[in-house]
Enzyme design. Structure first.
Site, short mmCIF file in Angstrom:
data_model
loop_
_atom_site.label_atom_id
_atom_site.label_comp_id
_atom_site.label_asym_id
_atom_site.label_seq_id
_atom_site.Cartn_x
_atom_site.Cartn_y
_atom_site.Cartn_z
CG HIS A 114 39.21 40.51 39.39
ND1 HIS A 114 39.34 41.58 38.53
CD2 HIS A 114 37.88 40.29 39.48
CE1 HIS A 114 38.14 41.96 38.13
NE2 HIS A 114 37.25 41.20 38.69
CG HIS A 129 36.86 45.14 41.15
ND1 HIS A 129 36.46 43.88 41.52
CD2 HIS A 129 38.19 45.08 40.96
CE1 HIS A 129 37.52 43.08 41.54
NE2 HIS A 129 38.58 43.77 41.22
CB CYS A 183 39.41 50.00 46.55
SG CYS A 183 40.99 50.84 46.87
CD GLU A 239 39.16 50.70 38.95
OE1 GLU A 239 39.60 51.86 38.85
OE2 GLU A 239 39.90 49.71 39.17
CB THR A 259 42.82 52.22 40.35
OG1 THR A 259 42.20 50.95 40.60
CG2 THR A 259 41.84 53.34 40.65
#
Length: 327
Positions: A47, A80, A102, A132, A170
């Site tokens: 982002h 994400h 990630c 996410e 997260t």
């Protein structure tokens, strides 16, 4: 008015790119380098407006869904993460997928799968609509309820109050997440914690650094995009920690000079998806206005690195083998 000699910048450390973002951006760069343009990317790889624009100039094409990708083409999944439904859709179109999720997000996905298998209700603390959250909830949609805020914790209804576990996005504020957890536990005393703290180390480290410099800052500038959850949170954290004012900007061009009126100390940080060049531009902007002294405020040193996605590593190995044969 403060004298020019009094003016200073407190520069947060850590700031900027985290290991997961670095890995995802390099994955797109490597894919372009090895296979040429276009490389398709589902959603924004991270982002940050500058990163997306820079990769677009190099030949990355950003799409909202996999059905916008030509059959058989390469598509990168963003940092994400994505739901199983998205993976299935990509497979059905014969897309060559590169998973840049990630690893810390992947860990939360695995926890969601395990808790669903145990037939527990998962209270996912996060913002509905964020990629996410969509990806994590998609791992166990029938077992997951998204809790958007501490206030929602007071209203959520679960099938079995004694069989509940919480997970979180997260990139949330640590303080807000724990406030939500405490309110959930007041209603569900047997609420189970995840096996480890799911707030990303980078999110936490950047918030801790801002908390340290904010009380001394008349103004805190956060470099980051509007859709970057962790960047937006840093503004909130700065204000809560005692900064007189705080603003988020994508680049130095968005700074309003009026913000600097009467300001002696400027705190400066950046979200986990922000390249350092954008911070340097802000430092240059401030130096031109008398803020030439820059003091680093370090609260942690980050040395975590993630290996590149396995698809990229496999392609790199193939390319190396091809070069060796031609040599």
């Amino acid at each position: 008015m403060p004298s020019l000699n009094d003016k200073r910048v407190l520069l947060a450390a850590p700031r900027g790119y985290c290991a997961g973002v670095d890995r995802a951006v390099i994955a797109v760069e490597k894919a372009l380098e090895m296979h040429g343009a276009p490389i398709y990317v589902r959603k924004e790889i991270v982002h940050n407006k500058y990163v997306v624009e820079t990769l677009s100039e190099r030949g990355a094409i950003f799409v909202d869904e996999t059905d916008q990708v030509p059959e058989g083409a390469r598509v990168v999944f963003s940092a994400h993460g994505v739901s199983p439904a998205v993976r299935s859709s990509a497979d059905a179109r014969g897309l060559v997928s590169i998973d840049a999720t990630c690893p810390l997000v992947t860990k939360v996905h695995k926890e969601a799968i395990r808790f669903a298998r145990e037939d527990q209700t998962i209270l996912l603390i996060g913002h509905e609509g964020h990629e996410e959250v969509e990806g994590t909830a998609g791992e166990a949609p029938e077992h997951t309820i998204v809790v958007n805020s501490p206030e929602e914790a007071d209203r959520v209804v679960v099938p079995d109050p004694d069989n509940v576990v919480w997970l979180s996005q997260t990139t949330l504020s640590v303080d807000e997440t724990m406030d939500t957890v405490h309110r959930l536990r007041a209603r569900f005393p047997n609420l189970q914690d995840p096996p480890s703290d799911d707030i990303c180390y980078a999110t936490q480290n950047r918030q801790v650094a801002v908390k340290k410099l904010a009380p001394e800052s008349d103004l805190v500038i956060v470099v980051g995009s509007a859709n970057s959850s962790n960047s937006v949170r840093l503004v909130e954290v700065a204000l809560q920690a005692g900064a007189r004012s705080s603003y988020r900007v994508d680049t130095h061009k968005e700074i309003d000079e009026a913000w600097l009126e009467g300001v002696t100390t400027v705190g400066l940080t950046s979200g986990a998806s922000v390249p350092e060049i954008l911070v340097k531009d802000v430092i240059g902007y401030l130096a031109e206005r008398g803020y030439e002294t820059v003091e680093e405020v370090r609260t942690a040193t980050e040395d975590l690195m993630f290996s590149l996605p396995r698809e990229i590593r496999a392609d790199m190995k193939t390319k190396e083998a091809e070069r060796a044969m031609q040599a």
